[in-house]
Write a protein that holds these residues in place. Structure first.
Motif, short mmCIF file in Angstrom:
data_model
loop_
_atom_site.label_atom_id
_atom_site.label_comp_id
_atom_site.label_asym_id
_atom_site.label_seq_id
_atom_site.Cartn_x
_atom_site.Cartn_y
_atom_site.Cartn_z
N PRO A 4 0.83 -1.20 0.00
CA PRO A 4 0.00 0.00 0.00
C PRO A 4 0.87 1.25 0.00
CG PRO A 4 -0.88 -1.60 1.54
CD PRO A 4 0.46 -2.13 1.07
N GLY A 5 0.45 2.23 -0.76
CA GLY A 5 1.21 3.46 -0.89
C GLY A 5 2.13 3.46 -2.09
N THR A 6 2.36 2.27 -2.67
CA THR A 6 3.23 2.16 -3.85
C THR A 6 2.48 1.55 -5.02
OG1 THR A 6 4.04 -0.05 -3.26
CG2 THR A 6 5.26 1.84 -2.38
N ARG A 7 1.20 1.29 -4.85
CA ARG A 7 0.42 0.64 -5.91
C ARG A 7 0.02 1.63 -7.00
NH1 ARG A 7 -3.92 -1.89 -1.86
NH2 ARG A 7 -3.89 0.32 -1.38
N ARG A 8 -0.23 1.06 -8.18
CA ARG A 8 -0.71 1.84 -9.32
C ARG A 8 -1.91 1.13 -9.91
NH1 ARG A 8 3.27 2.42 -13.57
NH2 ARG A 8 3.71 0.25 -13.13
N TYR A 9 -2.86 1.92 -10.36
CA TYR A 9 -4.10 1.41 -10.95
C TYR A 9 -4.27 2.04 -12.31
CZ TYR A 9 -5.19 -0.33 -6.32
OH TYR A 9 -5.15 -1.01 -5.12
N GLN A 10 -4.78 1.24 -13.27
CA GLN A 10 -4.91 1.72 -14.64
C GLN A 10 -6.37 1.68 -15.09
OE1 GLN A 10 -2.66 -0.44 -17.60
NE2 GLN A 10 -2.57 1.38 -18.87
N CYS A 11 -6.79 2.75 -15.77
CA CYS A 11 -8.13 2.82 -16.33
C CYS A 11 -8.26 1.85 -17.50
CB CYS A 11 -8.41 4.25 -16.80
SG CYS A 11 -10.04 4.46 -17.56
N PHE A 12 -9.33 1.04 -17.49
CA PHE A 12 -9.57 0.08 -18.57
C PHE A 12 -9.79 0.79 -19.90
CE2 PHE A 12 -11.49 -2.75 -15.15
CZ PHE A 12 -10.48 -3.68 -15.20
N TYR A 13 -10.37 1.97 -19.86
CA TYR A 13 -10.79 2.64 -21.08
C TYR A 13 -9.70 3.45 -21.76
CZ TYR A 13 -15.41 1.14 -19.74
OH TYR A 13 -16.48 0.38 -19.38
N CYS A 14 -8.99 4.28 -20.99
CA CYS A 14 -8.04 5.18 -21.64
C CYS A 14 -6.59 4.94 -21.24
CB CYS A 14 -8.42 6.63 -21.36
SG CYS A 14 -8.16 7.16 -19.65
N GLY A 15 -6.36 4.09 -20.24
CA GLY A 15 -5.00 3.77 -19.84
C GLY A 15 -4.39 4.72 -18.82
N THR A 16 -5.16 5.70 -18.35
CA THR A 16 -4.66 6.61 -17.32
C THR A 16 -4.23 5.82 -16.10
OG1 THR A 16 -5.97 8.49 -18.06
CG2 THR A 16 -5.35 8.49 -15.75
N LEU A 56 -5.71 -2.84 -10.59
CA LEU A 56 -4.37 -2.84 -10.03
C LEU A 56 -3.39 -3.34 -11.07
CD1 LEU A 56 -2.46 -2.58 -7.57
CD2 LEU A 56 -3.06 -4.93 -7.02
N ILE A 57 -2.29 -2.62 -11.23
CA ILE A 57 -1.21 -3.07 -12.10
C ILE A 57 -0.31 -3.95 -11.25
CG2 ILE A 57 0.78 -2.36 -13.46
CD1 ILE A 57 -0.69 0.31 -13.94
N GLU A 58 -0.22 -5.20 -11.59
CA GLU A 58 0.58 -6.16 -10.82
C GLU A 58 2.05 -6.00 -11.19
OE1 GLU A 58 -0.53 -8.00 -8.43
OE2 GLU A 58 -2.67 -7.84 -8.77
N ASP A 59 2.89 -6.10 -10.17
CA ASP A 59 4.34 -6.10 -10.41
C ASP A 59 4.72 -7.39 -11.10
OD1 ASP A 59 4.70 -3.64 -9.18
OD2 ASP A 59 5.13 -4.53 -7.24
N ASP A 60 5.73 -7.31 -11.94
CA ASP A 60 6.22 -8.53 -12.63
C ASP A 60 7.18 -9.28 -11.74
OD1 ASP A 60 4.71 -7.95 -14.81
OD2 ASP A 60 6.33 -6.92 -15.85
#
Length: 60
Positions: A4-16, A56-60
């Protein structure tokens, strides 16, 4: 899995990307705001998609 605090989330529609560390100050969300603390009525600043349309964008 990202901490938490380092996560990133991406919009399904525009990629924001919503980055918890950066927040979205121009939309009233302060840096460091966890995704679960972003208001439910918040929308994507680019395409106005609901918060539920971010994943959520999962780390690789």
């Amino acid at each position: 899995m990202s901490a938490p605090g380092t996560r990133r989330y991406q919009c399904f529609y525009c990629g924001t990307i919503y980055d918890e560390a950066l927040g979205c100050p121009e939309e009233g969300v302060a840096p460091g705001t966890l995704w679960e603390d972003v208001p439910e009525d918040w929308v994507c600043p680019e395409c106005a998609a609901d918060k539920s349309n971010f994943a959520l964008i999962e780390d690789d």
